[in-house]
Design a protein around this motif. Structure first.
Motif, PDB file in Angstrom:
ATOM      1  N   SER A 186      64.311  33.119 136.757  1.00 31.71           N
ATOM      2  CA  SER A 186      64.352  34.585 137.299  1.00 31.71           C
ATOM      3  C   SER A 186      63.788  35.377 136.197  1.00 31.71           C
ATOM      4  N   SER A 187      63.934  35.194 134.996  1.00 36.88           N
ATOM      5  CA  SER A 187      63.079  35.829 133.917  1.00 36.88           C
ATOM      6  C   SER A 187      61.537  35.678 134.033  1.00 36.88           C
ATOM      7  N   ASN A 188      61.091  34.670 134.414  1.00 35.92           N
ATOM      8  CA  ASN A 188      59.580  34.239 134.621  1.00 35.92           C
ATOM      9  C   ASN A 188      59.064  35.236 135.950  1.00 35.92           C
ATOM     10  N   ALA A 189      60.015  34.872 136.759  1.00 40.54           N
ATOM     11  CA  ALA A 189      59.857  35.500 138.294  1.00 40.54           C
ATOM     12  C   ALA A 189      59.397  37.065 138.057  1.00 40.54           C
ATOM     13  N   LEU A 190      60.445  37.621 137.227  1.00 40.52           N
ATOM     14  CA  LEU A 190      60.212  39.281 137.281  1.00 40.52           C
ATOM     15  C   LEU A 190      59.069  39.409 136.222  1.00 40.52           C
ATOM     16  N   ARG A 191      58.773  38.685 135.333  1.00 39.11           N
ATOM     17  CA  ARG A 191      57.486  38.890 134.539  1.00 39.11           C
ATOM     18  C   ARG A 191      56.308  38.740 135.161  1.00 39.11           C
ATOM     19  N   GLU A 192      56.281  37.952 136.249  1.00 37.81           N
ATOM     20  CA  GLU A 192      55.006  37.782 137.323  1.00 37.81           C
ATOM     21  C   GLU A 192      54.787  38.945 138.095  1.00 37.81           C
ATOM     22  N   GLU A 193      56.014  39.358 138.805  1.00 36.95           N
ATOM     23  CA  GLU A 193      56.072  40.349 139.528  1.00 36.95           C
ATOM     24  C   GLU A 193      55.383  41.698 138.865  1.00 36.95           C
ATOM     25  N   LEU A 194      55.865  41.971 137.676  1.00 40.24           N
ATOM     26  CA  LEU A 194      55.382  43.166 136.703  1.00 40.24           C
ATOM     27  C   LEU A 194      54.075  42.853 136.438  1.00 40.24           C
ATOM     28  N   GLY A 195      53.482  41.896 136.132  1.00 40.11           N
ATOM     29  CA  GLY A 195      52.337  41.501 135.945  1.00 40.11           C
ATOM     30  C   GLY A 195      51.692  42.184 134.727  1.00 40.11           C
ATOM     31  N   GLU A 196      50.702  42.514 134.742  1.00 44.16           N
ATOM     32  CA  GLU A 196      49.882  43.290 133.278  1.00 44.16           C
ATOM     33  C   GLU A 196      50.478  44.524 132.968  1.00 44.16           C
TER      34      GLU A 196
END
Length: 468
Positions: free
Chosen positions: A29-39
């Motif tokens: 979940s943590s990585n998924a949110l990071r990916e969605e927020l991107g740069e």
């Protein structure tokens, strides 16, 4: 994104959520949110550590603040309704007149040190000292003005069930009684040294009160002390010799409370047999019995002469009895959740219903207009005797657990008359008198000398001071 948050706030929230998910080991979940927020979001390990736990802290603080807001809103509503029902005159009078003073939340001091439930409290007649007894077998002496612990007295081996100031030497001895079957006398002028231990009861000693001597207003330097016990008896002791001078029998079960009339002529007691009794001290005979309670009687009190003007109409009297008479009306509180007012002949004149648990202690306002009670429902209630005993104030959650005791600070002594006043009944002083042109004038009704200070004790281990 919701427009409620600024860009900075949104970034902080995202970091907190990612840190929370990572700390909870929800890495997908943590990585998924990071990916969605991107740069738009940079988050290294140090920042992750910094934001860890922040979400939980904010969550709990919001809940706390919500509770605080709700408490303040209900307090505000109570004050507003009080303001709405008050006139300008009554408000200014209430602020000045001790006769109309009633306790309100919050307490001025919460005194904490006992390690077991507090069972009893008593005010020193002269100094700003308060004694409290507890199931932890100790007595603690507090400065109630400063809210500080002065000393801890050890001597009893089991729960301390009651304490009272009075006796010779200007009414400043402290008496205590306990489940260890003893009564102990302590001398406050000698660092609360234990000067005598009284043996004689065959079971727990539930209550102890000094008996005033002579007419109300005379020096209350009596040598006599009364005790009530689970052995079904009352005993009268001479504190100077330590001898039991009289044993009074009549109750058929545990006697839980006893009070002495202001002139020292009568005793009132109540307990598990549900029938309070009025005794003549000189003969030891029952003068009246009070039939009506449906459960254990926990507490008893003599009405002070200042209350006669309010109680007389309830009893159907055209004019109040003379103030020199000391045992015209009494009050009793019970596990049947009621408080009952009686005349001295045993006739019930009023039943006060409102508490929804055991009534544990009662005390009359020294001004005579009110009766105060505390209960296992955690409330302190004020009943107006002039309004058919209507409950005019409830201090809700006065404590966090069952409330076991209440005492009113004795009146200030203005002429050396009564050092301890009516210490034998509820810790109330008799009205002080002021000398004018060689004649004594009663000032009790005018509120002179009344100290607007109340102490309560509870199973929550705390003693609380309510003061103006």
């Amino acid at each position: 994104m919701s427009q409620l948050l600024t860009a900075r706030q949104a970034e902080e929230l995202h970091k907190s959520i990612i840190a929370y998910l990572a700390s909870a080991n929800l890495l997908k979940s943590s990585n998924a949110l990071r990916e969605e927020l991107g740069e738009s979001l940079t988050l290294d390990d140090a920042t992750l550590k910094k934001y860890e736990g922040l979400l939980e802290k904010k969550w709990t603080s919001v809940v706390r603040l919500q509770k605080k807001i709700m408490d303040l809103e209900s307090r505000n509503a109570a004050l507003q309704s009080e303001l709405d029902s008050a006139t300008t005159t009554s408000l200014s009078r209430r602020n000045q007149d001790p006769v109309s003073w009633l306790p309100r939340a919050p307490a001025r001091h919460t005194l904490q040190s006992h390690r077991q439930p507090v069972t009893c409290v008593a005010f020193h007649p002269v100094f700003s000292s308060l004694a409290s007894g507890s199931e932890d077998a100790t007595i603690k002496i507090w400065d109630w003005e400063l809210g500080e612990l002065e000393r801890t007295i050890k001597g009893h081996t089991r729960a301390v069930l009651d304490v009272d100031y009075g006796g010779p030497r200007g009414g400043t001895l402290l008496a205590s009684c306990s489940s260890d079957l003893t009564i102990k006398l302590w001398d406050p002028s000698d660092e609360y040294k234990n000067i005598r231990t009284l043996h004689g009861h065959d079971h727990s000693v539930s209550a102890v009160r000094f008996i005033p001597s002579g007419a109300a207003g005379s020096p209350a330097s009596s040598n006599l002390l009364v005790s009530a016990s689970r052995d079904k008896t009352l005993r009268i002791w001479d504190v100077t010799t330590g001898y039991c001078v009289k044993t009074i029998q009549g109750h058929s079960d545990w006697v839980r409370d006893v009070a002495a009339s202001p002139d020292g002529r009568f005793l009132l007691s109540g307990g598990n047999d549900q029938v309070p009794r009025l005794w003549d001290i000189s003969s030891g005979e029952t003068k009246s019995t009070f039939l009506g309670h449906e459960h254990v009687v926990e507490c008893v009190a003599f009405a002070p002469p200042t209350s006669y003007q309010y109680l007389a109409p309830l009893a159907g009297l055209k004019k109040p009895p003379p103030a020199s008479s000391s045992a015209e009306f009494v009050a009793t509180g019970s596990r049947d959740k009621s408080i009952r007012l009686w005349d001295a002949r045993g006739t019930l004149i009023k039943t006060l219903v409102g508490h929804d648990n055991w009534v544990r202690a009662i005390v009359f306002h020294p001004g005579g207009k009110y009766l105060l009670s505390v209960s296992d429902d955690k409330t302190l209630r004020c009943w107006d005797l002039s309004q058919e005993c209507k409950c005019v104030r409830i201090v809700a959650d006065a404590h966090g657990h069952f409330i076991s005791c209440i005492r009113w600070a004795p009146n200030l002594v203005t002429d050396g008359a009564s050092a301890n006043g009516e210490s034998g009944a509820n810790g109330l002083s008799t009205p002080t008198s002021v000398t004018t042109n060689g004649k004594k004038e009663d000032s009790g009704g005018g509120g002179k000398g009344i100290r607007c200070v109340i102490a309560t004790g509870s199973v929550d281990l705390n003693v609380r001071i309510f003061a103006s």
